[in-house]
Design a protein around this motif. Structure first.
Motif, PDB file in Angstrom:
ATOM      1  N   ILE A  21     -11.545 -43.802 -27.088  1.00  0.00           N
ATOM      2  CA  ILE A  21     -11.705 -43.796 -28.551  1.00  0.00           C
ATOM      3  C   ILE A  21     -13.110 -44.263 -28.928  1.00  0.00           C
ATOM      4  O   ILE A  21     -13.750 -43.702 -29.822  1.00  0.00           O
ATOM      5  CB  ILE A  21     -10.623 -44.661 -29.217  1.00  0.00           C
ATOM      6  N   GLY A  22     -13.617 -45.271 -28.247  1.00  0.00           N
ATOM      7  CA  GLY A  22     -14.987 -45.723 -28.489  1.00  0.00           C
ATOM      8  C   GLY A  22     -16.008 -44.653 -28.172  1.00  0.00           C
ATOM      9  O   GLY A  22     -16.991 -44.474 -28.899  1.00  0.00           O
ATOM     10  N   PHE A  23     -15.773 -43.911 -27.095  1.00  0.00           N
ATOM     11  CA  PHE A  23     -16.664 -42.800 -26.745  1.00  0.00           C
ATOM     12  C   PHE A  23     -16.662 -41.736 -27.834  1.00  0.00           C
ATOM     13  O   PHE A  23     -17.719 -41.255 -28.260  1.00  0.00           O
ATOM     14  CB  PHE A  23     -16.242 -42.190 -25.410  1.00  0.00           C
ATOM     15  N   LEU A  30     -19.943 -40.942 -35.313  1.00  0.00           N
ATOM     16  CA  LEU A  30     -21.122 -41.642 -35.849  1.00  0.00           C
ATOM     17  C   LEU A  30     -22.328 -40.720 -35.962  1.00  0.00           C
ATOM     18  O   LEU A  30     -23.069 -40.781 -36.935  1.00  0.00           O
ATOM     19  CB  LEU A  30     -21.462 -42.850 -34.980  1.00  0.00           C
ATOM     20  N   THR A  31     -22.526 -39.879 -34.965  1.00  0.00           N
ATOM     21  CA  THR A  31     -23.695 -38.989 -35.009  1.00  0.00           C
ATOM     22  C   THR A  31     -23.564 -37.925 -36.085  1.00  0.00           C
ATOM     23  O   THR A  31     -24.577 -37.390 -36.541  1.00  0.00           O
ATOM     24  CB  THR A  31     -23.906 -38.315 -33.643  1.00  0.00           C
ATOM     25  N   LYS A  32     -22.350 -37.615 -36.484  1.00  0.00           N
ATOM     26  CA  LYS A  32     -22.153 -36.608 -37.522  1.00  0.00           C
ATOM     27  C   LYS A  32     -22.398 -37.177 -38.918  1.00  0.00           C
ATOM     28  O   LYS A  32     -22.907 -36.490 -39.798  1.00  0.00           O
ATOM     29  CB  LYS A  32     -20.739 -36.048 -37.430  1.00  0.00           C
ATOM     30  N   GLY A  40     -29.056 -46.969 -34.705  1.00  0.00           N
ATOM     31  CA  GLY A  40     -29.874 -47.918 -33.949  1.00  0.00           C
ATOM     32  C   GLY A  40     -29.859 -49.305 -34.565  1.00  0.00           C
ATOM     33  O   GLY A  40     -29.787 -50.304 -33.854  1.00  0.00           O
ATOM     34  N   LEU A  41     -29.924 -49.366 -35.890  1.00  0.00           N
ATOM     35  CA  LEU A  41     -29.906 -50.662 -36.571  1.00  0.00           C
ATOM     36  C   LEU A  41     -28.582 -51.384 -36.337  1.00  0.00           C
ATOM     37  O   LEU A  41     -28.567 -52.590 -36.066  1.00  0.00           O
ATOM     38  CB  LEU A  41     -30.149 -50.474 -38.061  1.00  0.00           C
ATOM     39  N   THR A  42     -27.467 -50.657 -36.415  1.00  0.00           N
ATOM     40  CA  THR A  42     -26.177 -51.309 -36.187  1.00  0.00           C
ATOM     41  C   THR A  42     -26.051 -51.791 -34.743  1.00  0.00           C
ATOM     42  O   THR A  42     -25.494 -52.858 -34.486  1.00  0.00           O
ATOM     43  CB  THR A  42     -25.009 -50.367 -36.512  1.00  0.00           C
TER      44      THR A  42
END
Length: 85
Positions: A21-23, A30-32, A40-42
């Motif tokens: 699930i993390g993957f 996230l990338t979408k 990067g900031l997170t």
């Protein structure tokens, strides 16, 4: 099957499920929806928090021990002496 084996298999399945699930979250969701700068900031904020938590644990046991010794010491002395301290 023994209780320990059953619990070990169950924990293994849940660990792999959580990693999967993390993957999915990291690489697809996230990338979408987020820009690379925000991702990067997170990640940087998460790493800084983990670093601070590690350093915070270094002094926790000594502080807890000191606080318990002081409270035990104050209970042994008279109330008038405790008021002066």
């Amino acid at each position: 099957m023994g209780v320990i084996i059953r619990q070990s298999i169950r924990a293994t399945v849940f660990n792999y499920l959580g990693a999967f699930i993390g993957f999915l979250t990291t690489f697809f969701i996230l990338t979408k929806f987020l820009e690379p700068e925000v991702i990067g900031l997170t990640k940087v904020m998460y790493e800084i928090a983990a670093l601070i938590a590690g350093f915070a644990q270094l002094g926790t046991s000594a502080s807890a021990m000191r606080a318990s010794v002081r409270s035990a010491w104050r209970r042994r002395i008279s109330p008038s002496a405790a008021a002066r301290a």
